[in-house]
Scaffold this active site. Structure first.
Site, short mmCIF file in Angstrom:
data_model
loop_
_atom_site.label_atom_id
_atom_site.label_comp_id
_atom_site.label_asym_id
_atom_site.label_seq_id
_atom_site.Cartn_x
_atom_site.Cartn_y
_atom_site.Cartn_z
N PHE A 143 8.74 2.51 9.65
CA PHE A 143 8.43 3.34 10.82
C PHE A 143 7.74 2.57 11.94
O PHE A 143 7.73 3.00 13.09
CB PHE A 143 7.52 4.52 10.41
CG PHE A 143 6.06 4.14 10.33
CD1 PHE A 143 5.26 4.16 11.47
CD2 PHE A 143 5.48 3.74 9.13
CE1 PHE A 143 3.93 3.79 11.42
CE2 PHE A 143 4.15 3.35 9.07
CZ PHE A 143 3.38 3.38 10.22
N LYS A 191 19.87 2.32 7.63
CA LYS A 191 19.05 3.52 7.42
C LYS A 191 17.72 3.31 8.15
O LYS A 191 16.83 2.61 7.68
CB LYS A 191 18.77 3.76 5.94
CG LYS A 191 18.17 5.15 5.74
CD LYS A 191 17.40 5.31 4.45
CE LYS A 191 15.95 4.98 4.54
NZ LYS A 191 15.14 5.83 5.44
N GLU A 194 13.00 7.57 8.38
CA GLU A 194 13.21 9.00 8.64
C GLU A 194 12.14 9.55 9.58
O GLU A 194 12.24 10.67 10.06
CB GLU A 194 13.25 9.78 7.32
CG GLU A 194 11.95 9.81 6.52
CD GLU A 194 11.71 8.53 5.68
OE1 GLU A 194 12.44 7.55 5.85
OE2 GLU A 194 10.77 8.55 4.85
N ARG A 195 11.08 8.72 9.83
CA ARG A 195 10.03 9.21 10.73
C ARG A 195 10.32 8.87 12.19
O ARG A 195 9.80 9.51 13.08
CB ARG A 195 8.68 8.60 10.32
CG ARG A 195 8.26 9.02 8.92
CD ARG A 195 6.87 8.51 8.61
NE ARG A 195 6.88 7.61 7.48
CZ ARG A 195 5.83 6.94 7.07
NH1 ARG A 195 4.69 7.05 7.70
NH2 ARG A 195 5.90 6.15 6.02
N CYS A 237 2.54 -5.16 10.75
CA CYS A 237 2.43 -5.93 9.50
C CYS A 237 1.72 -7.25 9.74
O CYS A 237 1.31 -7.91 8.80
CB CYS A 237 3.81 -6.17 8.92
SG CYS A 237 4.83 -7.10 10.05
N GLU A 267 -3.97 -2.26 1.83
CA GLU A 267 -3.49 -2.30 3.21
C GLU A 267 -3.80 -0.93 3.83
O GLU A 267 -3.32 0.09 3.35
CB GLU A 267 -1.97 -2.55 3.22
CG GLU A 267 -1.40 -2.70 4.61
CD GLU A 267 0.12 -2.86 4.63
OE1 GLU A 267 0.80 -2.15 3.85
OE2 GLU A 267 0.62 -3.64 5.44
P1 NAD Z 1 7.90 2.54 3.52
O1 NAD Z 1 8.04 1.59 2.41
O2 NAD Z 1 7.25 3.84 3.27
O3 NAD Z 1 9.36 2.88 4.12
C1 NAD Z 1 10.26 1.86 4.47
C2 NAD Z 1 11.68 2.35 4.22
O4 NAD Z 1 11.88 2.51 2.81
C3 NAD Z 1 11.96 3.69 4.85
O5 NAD Z 1 13.26 3.67 5.40
C4 NAD Z 1 11.83 4.68 3.71
O6 NAD Z 1 12.68 5.79 3.85
C5 NAD Z 1 12.22 3.86 2.50
N1 NAD Z 1 11.45 4.22 1.29
C6 NAD Z 1 10.15 4.58 1.23
N2 NAD Z 1 9.77 4.76 -0.06
C7 NAD Z 1 10.85 4.50 -0.82
C8 NAD Z 1 11.09 4.49 -2.23
N3 NAD Z 1 10.12 4.78 -3.09
N4 NAD Z 1 12.31 4.17 -2.66
C9 NAD Z 1 13.29 3.85 -1.79
N5 NAD Z 1 13.12 3.85 -0.44
C10 NAD Z 1 11.92 4.16 0.04
O7 NAD Z 1 7.19 1.75 4.72
P2 NAD Z 1 6.68 2.36 6.09
O8 NAD Z 1 5.47 3.20 5.83
O9 NAD Z 1 7.81 2.95 6.84
O10 NAD Z 1 6.24 1.02 6.85
C11 NAD Z 1 4.96 0.44 6.75
C12 NAD Z 1 4.97 -0.70 5.77
O11 NAD Z 1 5.93 -1.67 6.18
C13 NAD Z 1 3.64 -1.44 5.74
O12 NAD Z 1 3.33 -1.73 4.40
C14 NAD Z 1 3.91 -2.71 6.51
O13 NAD Z 1 3.10 -3.80 6.16
C15 NAD Z 1 5.33 -2.96 6.15
N6 NAD Z 1 5.99 -3.81 7.14
C16 NAD Z 1 6.18 -5.10 6.77
C17 NAD Z 1 6.77 -5.97 7.67
C18 NAD Z 1 6.98 -7.39 7.30
O14 NAD Z 1 7.72 -8.06 8.00
N7 NAD Z 1 6.36 -7.88 6.23
C19 NAD Z 1 7.16 -5.52 8.94
C20 NAD Z 1 6.95 -4.17 9.26
C21 NAD Z 1 6.36 -3.33 8.33
#
Ligand code: NAD
Length: 538
Positions: free
Chosen positions: A188, A212, A215-216, A320, A421
């Protein structure tokens, strides 16, 4: 281009609904886009085989404006039939797309870059609305993706193979070929940048895509998709589906998908990596982070204070690469007061308000988690020097997910505010006596996304660079994210996979090598007894 206000399916697919729908994300234009939080509720379309359509799903998720918590849109959980259609469409398109000349693919990339620039503000406005960032910060989100799109225009050099005459008249050449259908699963916090980390490179390398978005915050990805269609990407090459776990599971399990590129949190990242690789797929998974900034007593104090506050509180800490831990070495712990004074000056509010420095958190549960961790830090013995909880904001922002900059001092490993985090505008400060202690603290942390050192000493800087175990290192640079001629190189618990996002590693991830050895004799062939042994000449 005319932006369609209501779209009718021409494919006649069972899953498509032909009723006229309002799609605000696509109804906006380069000059007419949301400039305030007052918007008419819209529906997020899906995109398969070059058509935007309203999903037939019976499960829809509300999208809230994080600044007001008003419902502004709905996004579907794509149905099983739609998911299958999207993958099949990408699978079928692959045979033709991989044979489209690289010059034509490059031409589409150039056109796409032009369109992204023309739609920059429109994309940023969608990010402000759905994600909450301030408008200038949202423009930065688009820029970092735009730079990857620009780098993708260099594909005619980046896909170049190699050739060598390995024996008389015998040549071996190595070329790189696309993999097939690649799925991209996005978080997101960067609604434009992260989809753009993968989509341009997937397409210019000759792969096809199923994306994909989070969804937010799916709106920016839908605009990007519209621009790619306008740039000339043929039907089926790019498809966008929506939803949560069911969608991700389908993308992992379907044998037509050859590679998965994921950015998001640890839980989903590990799950996708483990399940995807067990099924023989290529997976690159960028995950969570806890980025430290170490400050030495010889640092330029003003430059450091300015940098630490920007890096900790920008984007409401939802980056991140945000600095979430400050490590003060020796007497620099006395500078904490000034950090707090400076942080108090930051203005929190609507992303559409030009005077705001940071916006809200993405949803109430992110806010509740951050507030709980701040409370726990007090119970665990830390001192909250600046408490951003319970801010007073006028309606309608009193309903938003706002947390003002928060500074916690006297933090130690083992406390929740250090171990987890938080992903919020919360800076945890650890005080240590020596530089060696600071380096060993960072190296013991399970994450390895980014780290920074502030110093005026070349020697200390050299020692830091050589001894620090993080993938992206900054010296007097608080957020050292490499531009796309390099790759995004987080390590340890922040990354799973072998090949990083974008840059040379990104191209290698998205392609596989093929070697071809040929013999075209320049002399007359004279018959000799066939050799049955391996060659011994070298
Ligand atoms: P999230 O893991 O909740 O969601 C990411 C994606 O995965 C979404 O599309 C979501 O629908 C899907 N998803 C979520 N839970 C899932 C599950 N259990 N099984 C399968 N799919 C699932 O992450 P977020 O809250 O959208 O983003 C924030 C996180 O992303 C933070 O931890 C941040 O550090 C990380 N991030 C990392 C980087 C990097 O380059 N290292 C860059 C941006 C964000």
């Amino acid at each position: 281009m005319m932006i369609p206000r209501s779209i009718k399916s021409t494919r006649g697919l069972k899953c498509f609904n032909t009723q006229a729908i309002k799609y605000l994300s696509l109804n906006s234009t380069t000059t007419s886009y949301p400039k305030s939080h007052k918007v008419e509720k819209y529906i997020t379309p899906s995109f398969i085989n070059n058509e935007f359509f309203k999903s037939k799903s019976t499960t829809w998720y509300d999208i809230h404006d994080p600044a007001t918590n008003e419902v502004i849109s709905e996004v579907p959980q794509s149905t099983a039939e739609e998911l299958d259609e999207a993958i099949e469409s990408a699978h079928k398109a692959f045979d033709e797309w991989k044979n489209v000349s690289i010059i034509r693919r490059q031409g589409i990339a150039f056109k796409f870059v032009e369109l992204l620039k023309a739609n920059w503000d429109r994309l940023a406005a969608m990010i402000v609305l759905e994600q909450g960032k301030t408008f200038p910060d949202a423009k930065g989100d688009v820029l970092r993706g735009l730079q990857v799109a620009e780098a993708s225009c260099n594909i005619t050099n980046d896909m170049m193979g190699s050739v060598l005459e390995v024996a008389t008249d015998m040549e071996t050449k190595m070329i790189r070929e696309p993999l097939g259908v690649v799925a991209s699963i996005c978080p997101f916090n960067f609604p434009a940048m992260v989809p753009l980390w993968s989509i341009p490179l997937i397409l210019v390398t000759g792969n096809t895509a199923v994306i994909k978005p989070s969804e937010r915050v799916p709106g920016a990805a839908m605009i990007i998709c519209e621009l790619l269609k306008e740039a000339g990407v043929p039907a089926g090459v790019l498809n966008i589906v929506h939803g949560k776990h069911d969608t991700v599971n389908k993308l992992i399990e379907d044998p037509r998908i050859k590679a998965l590129t994921f950015v998001g949190g640890d839980k989903a990242g590990k799950y996708i990596y483990e399940k995807g690789t067990a099924l023989g797929k290529r997976v690159q998974s960028n995950m969570g982070a806890k980025n430290h900034l170490i400050v030495l007593p010889d640092a330029d104090k003003k430059q450091f204070i300015n940098a630490v506050n920007g890096a900790a509180f920008g984007a409401a800490g939802q980056r991140c690469m945000a600095i979430s831990v400050l490590v003060t070495v020796g007497k620099t712990k006395e500078w904490v007061k000034e950090i707090v004074e400076d942080a108090k000056k930051l203005r929190v509010g609507s992303g559409f308000d030009e005077s705001s420095d940071l916006g809200p958190l993405v949803n109430p549960s992110s806010l509740a988690k951050a507030e709980e961790i701040i409370e726990d830090s007090i119970k665990q013995g830390a001192e909250v020097l600046l408490d951003g909880r319970n801010p007073s904001l006028e309606a309608p922002y009193d309903k938003g997910n706002f947390l003002f900059p928060t500074v916690i001092n006297g933090v130690k490993p083992g406390m929740r505010c250090y171990d987890e985090e938080i992903f919020a505008p919360v800076l945890s400060i650890v005080n240590v006596d020596t530089f060696d202690e600071a380096i060993s603290l960072v190296n013991s942390n399970r994450y390895g996304n980014g780290v920074a050192l502030f110093t005026t000493s070349g020697n200390q800087s050299q020692k830091f660079v050589k001894n620090i175990a993080c993938g992206q290192v900054g010296v007097n640079v608080p957020i050292p994210v490499p531009l796309p001629m390099f790759s995004f190189t987080g390590n340890k618990g922040s990354f799973l996979g072998d090949l990083n996002f974008y840059g040379k590693a990104g191209i290698t991830f998205l392609t596989q090598p093929k070697t071809i050895t040929t013999l075209w004799r320049t002399d007359e062939f004279e018959y000799v007894t066939p050799s049955t042994s391996m060659p011994v000449q070298h």
